[in-house]
Scaffold this motif. Structure first.
Motif, PDB file in Angstrom:
ATOM      1  N   ILE A  70     -13.605 -21.556   9.986  1.00 18.98           N
ATOM      2  CA  ILE A  70     -14.179 -21.201  11.287  1.00 18.98           C
ATOM      3  C   ILE A  70     -14.535 -19.723  11.273  1.00 18.98           C
ATOM      4  N   LYS A  71     -15.669 -19.415  11.870  1.00 18.42           N
ATOM      5  CA  LYS A  71     -16.131 -18.025  11.910  1.00 18.42           C
ATOM      6  C   LYS A  71     -15.193 -17.172  12.764  1.00 18.42           C
ATOM      7  N   THR A  72     -14.987 -15.951  12.353  1.00 14.98           N
ATOM      8  CA  THR A  72     -14.169 -15.030  13.142  1.00 14.98           C
ATOM      9  C   THR A  72     -14.880 -14.707  14.459  1.00 14.98           C
ATOM     10  N   PRO A  73     -14.244 -15.014  15.579  1.00 15.56           N
ATOM     11  CA  PRO A  73     -14.889 -14.674  16.855  1.00 15.56           C
ATOM     12  C   PRO A  73     -14.604 -13.223  17.246  1.00 15.56           C
ATOM     13  N   THR A  74     -15.512 -12.652  18.000  1.00 15.66           N
ATOM     14  CA  THR A  74     -15.269 -11.281  18.460  1.00 15.66           C
ATOM     15  C   THR A  74     -14.175 -11.273  19.520  1.00 15.66           C
ATOM     16  N   LEU A  75     -13.490 -10.148  19.598  1.00 12.06           N
ATOM     17  CA  LEU A  75     -12.484  -9.987  20.652  1.00 12.06           C
ATOM     18  C   LEU A  75     -13.042  -9.193  21.828  1.00 12.06           C
ATOM     19  N   LEU A  76     -14.247  -8.638  21.654  1.00  7.99           N
ATOM     20  CA  LEU A  76     -14.835  -7.841  22.732  1.00  7.99           C
ATOM     21  C   LEU A  76     -15.222  -8.745  23.901  1.00  7.99           C
ATOM     22  N   ASN A  77     -14.849  -8.322  25.080  1.00  4.35           N
ATOM     23  CA  ASN A  77     -15.106  -9.085  26.324  1.00  4.35           C
ATOM     24  C   ASN A  77     -14.460 -10.467  26.295  1.00  4.35           C
ATOM     25  N   ALA A  78     -13.519 -10.651  25.369  1.00  2.00           N
ATOM     26  CA  ALA A  78     -12.951 -12.000  25.214  1.00  2.00           C
ATOM     27  C   ALA A  78     -12.118 -12.428  26.420  1.00  2.00           C
ATOM     28  N   ASN A  79     -11.729 -11.473  27.277  1.00  2.00           N
ATOM     29  CA  ASN A  79     -10.991 -11.872  28.491  1.00  2.00           C
ATOM     30  C   ASN A  79     -11.786 -12.873  29.321  1.00  2.00           C
ATOM     31  N   PHE A  80     -13.104 -12.847  29.154  1.00  2.00           N
ATOM     32  CA  PHE A  80     -13.974 -13.692  29.980  1.00  2.00           C
ATOM     33  C   PHE A  80     -14.586 -14.835  29.173  1.00  2.00           C
ATOM     34  N   ASN A  81     -14.075 -15.006  27.946  1.00  2.00           N
ATOM     35  CA  ASN A  81     -14.680 -16.008  27.058  1.00  2.00           C
ATOM     36  C   ASN A  81     -13.814 -17.245  26.857  1.00  2.00           C
ATOM     37  N   GLY A  82     -12.729 -17.349  27.591  1.00  3.21           N
ATOM     38  CA  GLY A  82     -11.867 -18.511  27.413  1.00  3.21           C
ATOM     39  C   GLY A  82     -12.581 -19.790  27.812  1.00  3.21           C
ATOM     40  N   PRO A  83     -12.106 -20.953  27.372  1.00  5.99           N
ATOM     41  CA  PRO A  83     -10.922 -21.168  26.552  1.00  5.99           C
ATOM     42  C   PRO A  83     -11.161 -20.686  25.108  1.00  5.99           C
ATOM     43  N   TYR A  84     -10.051 -20.598  24.366  1.00  8.45           N
ATOM     44  CA  TYR A  84     -10.102 -19.951  23.053  1.00  8.45           C
ATOM     45  C   TYR A  84     -10.008 -20.933  21.883  1.00  8.45           C
ATOM     46  N   PHE A  85     -10.432 -20.420  20.739  1.00  8.99           N
ATOM     47  CA  PHE A  85     -10.594 -21.139  19.472  1.00  8.99           C
ATOM     48  C   PHE A  85     -11.858 -22.001  19.537  1.00  8.99           C
ATOM     49  N   HIS A  86     -12.294 -22.441  18.369  1.00 13.67           N
ATOM     50  CA  HIS A  86     -13.630 -23.034  18.289  1.00 13.67           C
ATOM     51  C   HIS A  86     -13.802 -24.261  19.172  1.00 13.67           C
ATOM     52  N   ASP A  87     -12.687 -24.964  19.425  1.00 12.34           N
ATOM     53  CA  ASP A  87     -12.776 -26.164  20.254  1.00 12.34           C
ATOM     54  C   ASP A  87     -12.213 -25.939  21.647  1.00 12.34           C
ATOM     55  N   GLY A  88     -11.891 -24.693  21.944  1.00 20.17           N
ATOM     56  CA  GLY A  88     -11.388 -24.377  23.282  1.00 20.17           C
ATOM     57  C   GLY A  88     -10.009 -24.930  23.542  1.00 20.17           C
ATOM     58  N   ARG A  89      -9.178 -25.018  22.518  1.00 21.25           N
ATOM     59  CA  ARG A  89      -7.879 -25.694  22.677  1.00 21.25           C
ATOM     60  C   ARG A  89      -6.867 -24.856  23.461  1.00 21.25           C
ATOM     61  N   TYR A  90      -7.066 -23.547  23.490  1.00 19.17           N
ATOM     62  CA  TYR A  90      -6.079 -22.689  24.170  1.00 19.17           C
ATOM     63  C   TYR A  90      -6.667 -22.007  25.400  1.00 19.17           C
ATOM     64  N   ASP A  91      -5.817 -21.905  26.417  1.00 17.19           N
ATOM     65  CA  ASP A  91      -6.255 -21.271  27.661  1.00 17.19           C
ATOM     66  C   ASP A  91      -5.997 -19.774  27.687  1.00 17.19           C
ATOM     67  N   SER A  92      -5.010 -19.330  26.913  1.00 13.79           N
ATOM     68  CA  SER A  92      -4.559 -17.948  27.105  1.00 13.79           C
ATOM     69  C   SER A  92      -4.301 -17.258  25.775  1.00 13.79           C
ATOM     70  N   TYR A  93      -4.248 -15.926  25.861  1.00 19.10           N
ATOM     71  CA  TYR A  93      -3.891 -15.137  24.680  1.00 19.10           C
ATOM     72  C   TYR A  93      -2.463 -15.454  24.227  1.00 19.10           C
ATOM     73  N   ASP A  94      -1.602 -15.767  25.157  1.00 15.59           N
ATOM     74  CA  ASP A  94      -0.216 -16.100  24.782  1.00 15.59           C
ATOM     75  C   ASP A  94      -0.210 -17.258  23.785  1.00 15.59           C
ATOM     76  N   GLN A  95      -1.020 -18.269  24.097  1.00 13.94           N
ATOM     77  CA  GLN A  95      -1.073 -19.436  23.204  1.00 13.94           C
ATOM     78  C   GLN A  95      -1.712 -19.070  21.870  1.00 13.94           C
ATOM     79  N   VAL A  96      -2.702 -18.189  21.904  1.00 13.62           N
ATOM     80  CA  VAL A  96      -3.373 -17.774  20.674  1.00 13.62           C
ATOM     81  C   VAL A  96      -2.384 -17.032  19.772  1.00 13.62           C
ATOM     82  N   VAL A  97      -1.643 -16.101  20.365  1.00 14.17           N
ATOM     83  CA  VAL A  97      -0.667 -15.315  19.584  1.00 14.17           C
ATOM     84  C   VAL A  97       0.419 -16.242  19.041  1.00 14.17           C
ATOM     85  N   GLU A  98       0.821 -17.178  19.871  1.00 12.40           N
ATOM     86  CA  GLU A  98       1.843 -18.143  19.439  1.00 12.40           C
ATOM     87  C   GLU A  98       1.337 -18.928  18.218  1.00 12.40           C
TER      88      GLU A  98
END
Lengths: 298, 460
Positions: free
Chosen positions: B255-283
């Motif tokens: 999977i391509k590396t996504p940018t973190l810039l303005n990512a607060n407004f780009n959720g859900p996260y990961f290529h399929d949108g599986r995570y709602d929050s940074y907490d889940q991403v870090v986990e």
């Protein structure tokens, strides 16, 4: 530009330039045709158009002849609404739904008239969005999730609908049908049809939004044919061809099997083309350009 | 200082979030829709992502190409099949060039904000018999984010855009000039400025909290089991937080590396949108790469990501000013298209602006709408002005297609005058009784929802 004239109606107070007329004429199918010979009736209309101050009366006569169609259509809506009430009483859900759909047909054919001439009744009868009263309030109950329970709810709503339709039906015998306001109504409805999308439409619960559109197109054709067609034919025959063609195109684009097949782009283009033609035709028959919103009694 | 700044940021965030509270889901319903019942396109939202254009940030103005691309981007006519029929455009998913975290199409989305681009409904030719939705990405800063596609399968943005139009959404082969314009538009969409970041992508120390600074250290810290790697290896701070490469991070392939810039407004996260929050991403990363993060570490990393992913004024309140600006920008394309005898572009602009104007007119409820009682005259005047503009634009198309360029130009001049002050003034006067007013908006959509809810379980 003077804001008052801007607000008062018309295309921002701008008169239609000649080129638009030329364009419309060229667009007419079959290009420039000679004026076809018509019976003495057309001669009479022609004479009244070319006699000062007499053109309006020819249209007035035609507008009067439209009255009986209006009375018929609203009468049909009223009769079906009464049938709807009887079927509700008989707890005949399928029959009630059928009667609701039949009542809509007469109503939607009359929209050329209703929104401009009787806006208050229009709101009471056809408010949207609305699940509480009028056609769509009854629709929400009859075609909704709990139609059996809803039968009870619709009794009062249907009584109110019948009362409003009866009120309108009674008014139709005396209300002044001015050609200008009828032309406004045709232009307005044609324009509004052009905003339709294949997304469910206004009567989405009953799945009859396409019926609404088809009835609107029928209503436009009827009003144009009865009130304006002959006069335009004499005053500007090529324009009459163009208008007829535009009306037929509008009708054809909604002659489809399901709303989801609607070509919204084509509908929009045809709707705006018809309105543009009517704007050019109006001064040719002694009327003002039709407004797309009813501003004040005319 | 930091505490005050945090309080200020919190208050600002709350303020910016307020308009979102006004917007409610408004799913399609009924049996006659092109898209399945339950579809949510979020078109009634009162808060719209703010769009920042690089050309304007630099003090210039959007070019003809950028404006034409914006027109095409918002025109259903460049797509085909169900998308076109449902009046969807690129802008339906990428609202103002950002994402659409609430978009949900039953059968094609597994959660709001993702969408299967190889479904049977949108193009049978691309159907792969899988429900494999991908997150709708923001296009902010796309010029810096090659390769394209969630897996980076397209080196060229132009090729990627063409593939979206032709293969994913069954559109006709786009004209080369339209593709150029779309690329120019997308490349002009800039990141929202983020004053919390300084040169080199490092946190601006004067703005940063202790937690954020600790998170930044962790971001650069080598992984304990793969010391050649750190978060910053892939999310390169000096380079828009991307490395332009694909990696396997345990989510099902490269999977391509996504940018973190303005990512607060780009959720859900990961290529399929599986995570709602940074907490889940870090986990996820802690588990996947056995980072051995403590609870505090995780909080610090989240604080850091939140600082990096921030942006100024992420949303704008939808309203007359915003809509008229967009319409004027679109119409500006005609200034070159008419004398250039470009009938196809004239038609595209007229069709798109026409739809926008009609949609805007619907924001001023008519007499049949019982949810708003006052401002009848003002609403009527607003609607009439917009309808007349629609017809004037249509006249431009008719004149241009018939080769009467002088008349088309004259009509455009009138429109330009009207859209400069008179029409916006009329609309502004009617705005309190329009759907741009939160109270009217809620009453209108509340009534609509009440109607549609009864159909939700309808046997029809």
């Amino acid at each position: 530009m003077d804001m008052c004239s801007y607000l008062a109606g018309g295309v921002f107070g701008i008169r239609a330039p000649r080129w638009r007329f030329d364009y419309v004429v060229r667009k007419a199918r079959g290009a420039r045709r000679s004026v076809p010979w018509r019976p003495a009736f057309l001669c009479l209309i022609a004479a009244t158009i070319w006699v000062p101050n007499a053109g309006a009366s020819a249209l007035d006569v035609a507008a009067q002849s439209y009255r009986r169609y209006l009375i018929e259509d609203i009468g049909r809506a009223l009769t079906s609404a009464r049938t709807l009430r009887e079927r509700i009483e008989a707890r005949n859900l399928d029959g009630a739904r059928t009667a609701w759909i039949e009542a809509r047909t007469g109503w939607e054919r009359s929209e050329v008239f209703t929104s401009g001439f009787v806006p208050d009744l229009d709101q009471k009868i056809d408010a949207w969005p609305n699940a509480r009263h009028g056609f769509h309030g009854i629709e929400a109950a009859l075609f909704g999730a709990n139609p059996t329970d809803a039968i009870e709810e619709t009794r009062e709503k249907t009584d109110a609908l019948i009362a409003h339709l009866a009120d309108l039906h009674a008014q139709l015998h005396d209300i002044a049908l001015t050609p200008q306001r009828l032309l406004n109504g045709i232009a307005r409805l044609a324009f509004e049809m052009g905003g339709s999308k294949a997304d469910g439409g206004e009567s989405r619960l009953s799945g009859t939004s396409l019926n609404d559109l088809q009835s609107n197109a029928d209503g436009i054709e009827l009003a144009y044919r009865i009130v304006f067609s002959a006069t335009v034919e004499v005053a500007a025959p090529q324009l009459a061809d163009a208008a007829r063609t535009a009306v037929q195109r509008l009708k054809a684009v909604v002659q489809i099997s399901a709303l989801r097949n609607l070509d919204a782009g084509a509908l929009r283009a045809h709707s705006e083309e018809l309105v543009a033609i009517l704007q050019v035709a109006a001064p040719e028959i002694g009327l003002d350009k039709p407004t797309l919103e009813e501003v004040a009694a005319q | 200082m930091n505490v005050r700044l945090q309080l200020f940021t919190f208050a600002l965030g709350l303020l910016l979030a307020l308009p979102l509270a006004y917007s409610h889901a408004f799913p399609l319903s009924g049996g006659e829709t092109v898209l399945p019942p339950g579809t949510e396109l979020n078109e009634d939202a009162l808060a719209r992502p703010r769009e920042v254009f690089r050309s304007e940030v630099l003090g210039g103005r959007k070019s003809y190409l950028v404006n034409l691309g914006d027109v095409a981007f918002n025109s259903p006519s460049i797509l085909g099949g169900a998308a076109r029929q449902a009046a969807m455009s690129c802008g339906t998913c990428h609202v103002n060039g950002a994402s659409n975290p609430r978009l949900f199409i039953p059968g094609m989305s597994t959660r709001p904000g993702n969408f299967d681009t190889t479904s049977l409904s949108f193009n049978p030719k691309a159907f792969n018999s899988l429900l494999d939705p991908v997150r709708i990405p923001s296009l902010r800063g796309a010029r810096y984010l090659a390769p394209y596609g969630h897996d980076g399968r397209f080196a060229s943005l132009r090729d990627f855009v063409r593939n979206v139009i032709v293969n994913e959404f069954a559109g006709p082969e786009p004209a080369p000039a339209i593709l150029d314009a779309l690329v120019a538009y997308i490349q002009d969409i800039d990141f929202l400025p983020n004053p919390r970041l300084g040169p080199g992508g490092l946190l601006a120390a004067s703005y940063a909290s202790d937690a954020e600074l600790r998170g930044e250290v962790l971001f650069f810290k080598p992984f304990r089991r793969q010391p050649t790697l750190s978060c910053a290896t892939c999310h390169v701070p000096t380079g828009a937080f991307v490395d332009h490469l694909q990696h396997n991070v345990g989510t099902g392939g490269l999977i391509k590396t996504p940018t973190l810039l303005n990512a607060n407004f780009n959720g859900p996260y990961f290529h399929d949108g599986r995570y709602d929050s940074y907490d889940q991403v870090v986990e996820h990363f802690d588990g996947q790469f056995d980072l051995g993060l403590s609870a505090t570490d995780k909080q610090d990393l989240v604080a850091y990501l939140t600082a990096v992913g921030d942006g100024e004024r992420p949303y704008e309140r939808d309203g007359v000013a915003l809509r008229m600006k967009e319409i004027s920008d679109f119409a500006s394309v005609l200034e070159l298209a008419i004398p250039g005898r470009d009938a196809a572009v004239v038609s595209l602009v007229v069709t798109t602006v026409d739809a926008e104007l009609r949609e805007l007119a619907e924001r001023f409820p008519d007499h049949r709408n019982a949810t708003v009682a006052d401002g009848q005259q003002e609403r009527r005047a607003a609607r009439m002005a917009l309808k007349e503009l629609v017809l004037m634009f249509r006249q431009i198309e008719l004149a241009a297609s018939a080769g009467r360029l002088d008349q088309a130009t004259a009509e455009l001049r009138k429109i330009t005058e009207l859209t400069f002050i008179p029409v916006p003034a009329l609309l502004k006067k009617a705005e309190p009784w329009s759907l741009f007013n939160a109270g009217v908006h809620d009453a209108h959509y509340g009534a609509l929802r009440q109607m549609l809810q009864s159909a939700a379980k309808s046997p029809h």
